[in-house]
Structures are given as structure tokens and as C-alpha cells.
Design an enzyme around this catalytic site. Structure first.
Site, PDB file in Angstrom:
ATOM      1  N   LYS A  34       0.839  -1.201   0.000  1.00 56.82           N
ATOM      2  CA  LYS A  34       0.000   0.000   0.000  1.00 56.82           C
ATOM      3  C   LYS A  34       0.874   1.251   0.000  1.00 56.82           C
ATOM      4  CE  LYS A  34      -0.362   0.015   5.044  1.00 56.82           C
ATOM      5  NZ  LYS A  34      -1.265   0.000   6.199  1.00 56.82           N
ATOM      6  N   ARG A 129     -10.108   0.082  16.131  1.00 61.83           N
ATOM      7  CA  ARG A 129     -10.112   0.955  14.956  1.00 61.83           C
ATOM      8  C   ARG A 129     -11.068   0.399  13.911  1.00 61.83           C
ATOM      9  NH1 ARG A 129      -4.591   1.879  11.603  1.00 61.83           N
ATOM     10  NH2 ARG A 129      -5.008  -0.332  11.189  1.00 61.83           N
ATOM     11  N   TYR A 256      16.980  30.163   6.918  1.00 62.64           N
ATOM     12  CA  TYR A 256      15.789  30.904   7.324  1.00 62.64           C
ATOM     13  C   TYR A 256      15.666  30.949   8.846  1.00 62.64           C
ATOM     14  CZ  TYR A 256      13.956  30.872   2.536  1.00 62.64           C
ATOM     15  OH  TYR A 256      13.764  31.072   1.194  1.00 62.64           O
ATOM     16  N   MET A 304      12.755  24.709   0.920  1.00 62.45           N
ATOM     17  CA  MET A 304      12.001  23.939  -0.065  1.00 62.45           C
ATOM     18  C   MET A 304      12.899  23.055  -0.921  1.00 62.45           C
ATOM     19  SD  MET A 304       9.331  25.230  -3.004  1.00 62.45           S
ATOM     20  CE  MET A 304       8.196  25.943  -1.821  1.00 62.45           C
TER      21      MET A 304
END
Length: 359
Positions: A34, A129, A256, A304
């Protein structure tokens, strides 16, 4: 020079599956692929696992991708179908389904299908769950047995909530509950996922369901239970390159927000990877990175497209040198612990900007 690249070692994947077969020699193996094969590539992973007996996915789209890619082995929809409209697709494509709710049972009872559905009944043994509660089990089993749309015999499964915590008594309680509830059932059963396979041998029933450990990442945090300790090899190695090596003086800030201040004259390396590639922005100063065979600490905030590391005042590293963010030589579990997350999240969150190279 390459920017962010994830090298996927399919030989390591094959090795890990064989180790799991040795760990649970009497169990069939359902390989969990998955979330795009835990970020490793759904089809590439499935096609690299001839020793897997079946595959597990979370979404029907994942199952259909496997079928379209030529995978013919059984595929189990681990969350089951979401609505009655999924049922014709499931049976047409021979996709097995978990049933964990009364709503799913009612959908099966009222459906008009050309073929029967192979059902794994999920029992809630304590995680709370998904799954039918123990007091519901007899009624649900009777109704599934009476349903013409359901293939017989039924299969049974449950899922652990705390198997990665060896001090917890919850897992033994779940094992005992499941074994008691399924005693005398004719169908095959599955209980153990990665942590269960490695630490709770009583949960190795007819089927095991390895997920993260199959990719060479341990579900445990203890150093003596690392993937290497279980003779597992990392399948993914995430790399990038140094694009700058800069002299930074004592007292100067980097990045930053200026969250890292150099305590000495040093060299700072700039690596071409950032949160735009899926590397966590939350990684703090000191998060380890492997450069030319040595661990160096992150220095400054992840941006980024780049991150920065303190190479040290005597560093000989140069532009173009490779940096390993996790994988060979630097386990993803170690990086995740520094960041305050889990390795599952690291490997599944890489973006499409990262080049996937299969070895």
C-alpha cells in the site's frame, strides 16, 4: 550531478522476503504494498517479489494498478470496500476484501454479483479501529456463511495496536483473544504484521503480513532491534549532492530564521534536497546526514529545495559529492527518531520530484 534520487535495491527486497520466510517458515506471506509500495513504487515492488504469496493494498485503485500491470497473485483490500458500487469491480478483478463492519455485510447480502467475493473477516481484538466486536462475531459469521455472494470458507484476521512496544501486555491479550475466537474455524487466519512477525511468534498463523520490515526498516526503536539486527537490508537509499561548500565564521547564522549559529569557523555544505522533495521541514539542527562516509549534523532550517550541514572546519568535501539522507549507512529509523517522526512517514512522503532509480 544528480539532485534528489531514491535508489531502490530490489535485491535487498528479495533478500528481506527470504529472511521473513525463514522467520515464519510455516506461514504464507502477504506482502503489503500500500501507499505506493511504502514509497518504493507499487508495481516495481510487486514485480520484484516472486516469493510473495499475495499482496495487500489499502485502496481499490492500488489493486487495479497491480492487475493492469500484470500481477495475477491474490490481492487483499486491507480496509475493505468503501461502498456497494465497489463490489462488482472487486469480484471482476478477483480482489479479496476485508469485511470489518455491518454496513459491508449488508452490502454483500443485497448485492447482485456474477462471482463470489473472497472475504477476510476482520475482528476487533483490542485496537478498536476496525473490525467486528467479539460479541458480534457469531452473528456476522452466520450471515456471511448464509450469503451466496461470499466464497467459503471465510478467512479471519485482526491487527495489533501495540506490537512495537515489547513492554505492553496488550499484544498477548490480542493474540489470546483472536486464537480463542477463531478456534475451530476452518478458514485461514492472519494476525502478524511486521512487529508481530519479529517479536510475537505466537501470532505467526497461516498468513503473515509484512509491511515496513520488508523494506529494510525496523518497526522498533530499540537499537538491538534494528533492521540490521534482524538481518534486513535497506531497500531505499535517498541521496542528493552538495551544490555548495561555504566558509562560515564563528557567530554567523545559517538559513531561514537564523536558527543555527556557528560556534566556530567551519565549512557548511548545501545539499540539493528540501521539503519540496518530501524531506521533513521539521528536521532540527543535529539531524544526521551521511557525507563521504561520515555523519555530519544538519545546521539550519530545511528549505524547499535545500538543506545545510556542518561539514567541520577541516572538511575536504567538494561540490558534487554525494550525501545520503537515509538508507545504506544511515538507517531511516535513526533519522526519524531525530526528527520526531517514524520511518514509515519518511519513506512514504517523497514527492514526484525525487528520481526513483531501480537497481
Amino acid at each position: 550531478m544528480k539532485a534528489a534520487t531514491a535508489y531502490i535495491n530490489t535485491d535487498a527486497l528479495t533478500h528481506n522476503i527470504r529472511q521473513l520466510h525463514l522467520q515464519a517458515p510455516n506461514s504464507k506471506l502477504l506482502a503489503v504494498v500500500k501507499a505506493n509500495g511504502y514509497g518504493h513504487g507499487l508495481l516495481h515492488v510487486a514485480k520484484s517479489l516472486p516469493d510473495a504469496d499475495a499482496f495487500g493494498v489499502a485502496r481499490i485503485e492500488e489493486a487495479l494498478t497491480l492487475r493492469a500491470g500484470g500481477v495475477v497473485k491474490p490481492i487483499l483490500l486491507l480496509e475493505g470496500f468503501y461502498g456497494a458500487s465497489d463490489l462488482p469491480v472487486i469480484v471482476t478483478n478477483n480482489i479479496h476484501t476485508v469485511v470489518h463492519s455491518i454496513e459491508q455485510l449488508e452490502a454483500l447480502e443485497s448485492a447482485e454479483l456474477d462471482n463470489q467475493a473472497v472475504v477476510w473477516l476482520k475482528i476487533d481484538t483490542g485496537m478498536h479501529r476496525l473490525g467486528v466486536r467479539p460479541e458480534q462475531l457469531d452473528d456476522v459469521v452466520q450471515r456471511l456463511h448464509a450469503c451466496d455472494n461470499v466464497a467459503k470458507p471465510l478467512r479471519y484476521m485482526s491487527h495489533f495496536g501495540c506490537a512495537d512496544d515489547l513492554a505492553s501486555n496488550v499484544t498477548n491479550q490480542q493474540i489470546n483473544t483472536f486464537l480463542s475466537l477463531t478456534e475451530g474455524c476452518r478458514g485461514e487466519r492472519s494476525l502478524a504484521a511486521s512487529a508481530g512477525i519479529l517479536a510475537w511468534p505466537d501470532s505467526q498463523l497461516e498468513w503473515i503480513r509484512p509491511g515496513i520490515i520488508m523494506y529494510g526498516v525496523s518497526p522498533f526503536t530499540e537499537p538491538d532491534r534494528s533492521a540490521e539486527a534482524f538481518n534486513m537490508q535497506p531497500v531505499m537509499t535517498l541521496t542528493s549532492s552538495l551544490i555548495a561548500v561555504r566558509d562560515v565564521k564563528e557567530g554567523e547564522q545559517v538559513g531561514y530564521g537564523g536558527i543555527w549559529t556557528s560556534e566556530r569557523d567551519t565549512k557548511v555544505g548545501v545539499i540539493a534536497i528540501g521539503y519540496g522533495d518530501g524531506y521533513p521541514r521539521t528536521a532540527p539542527n543535529g539531524t544526521p546526514v551521511l557525507v563521504n562516509g561520515r555523519i555530519v549534523p544538519m545546521a539550519g532550517r530545511v528549505s524547499m529545495d535545500m538543506l545545510t550541514v556542518d561539514l567541520g572546519p577541516n572538511a575536504q568535501d567538494k561540490v558534487g559529492d554525494e550525501a545520503i539522507l537515509w538508507g545504506n549507512g544511515l538507517p531511516a529509523e535513526v533519522v526519524a527518531e531525530h526528527i520526531g517522526t517514524i520511518a514509515y512517514e519518511l519513506v512514504t512522503k517523497l514527492t514526484s520530484r525525487v528520481d526513483m532509480t531501480y537497481l
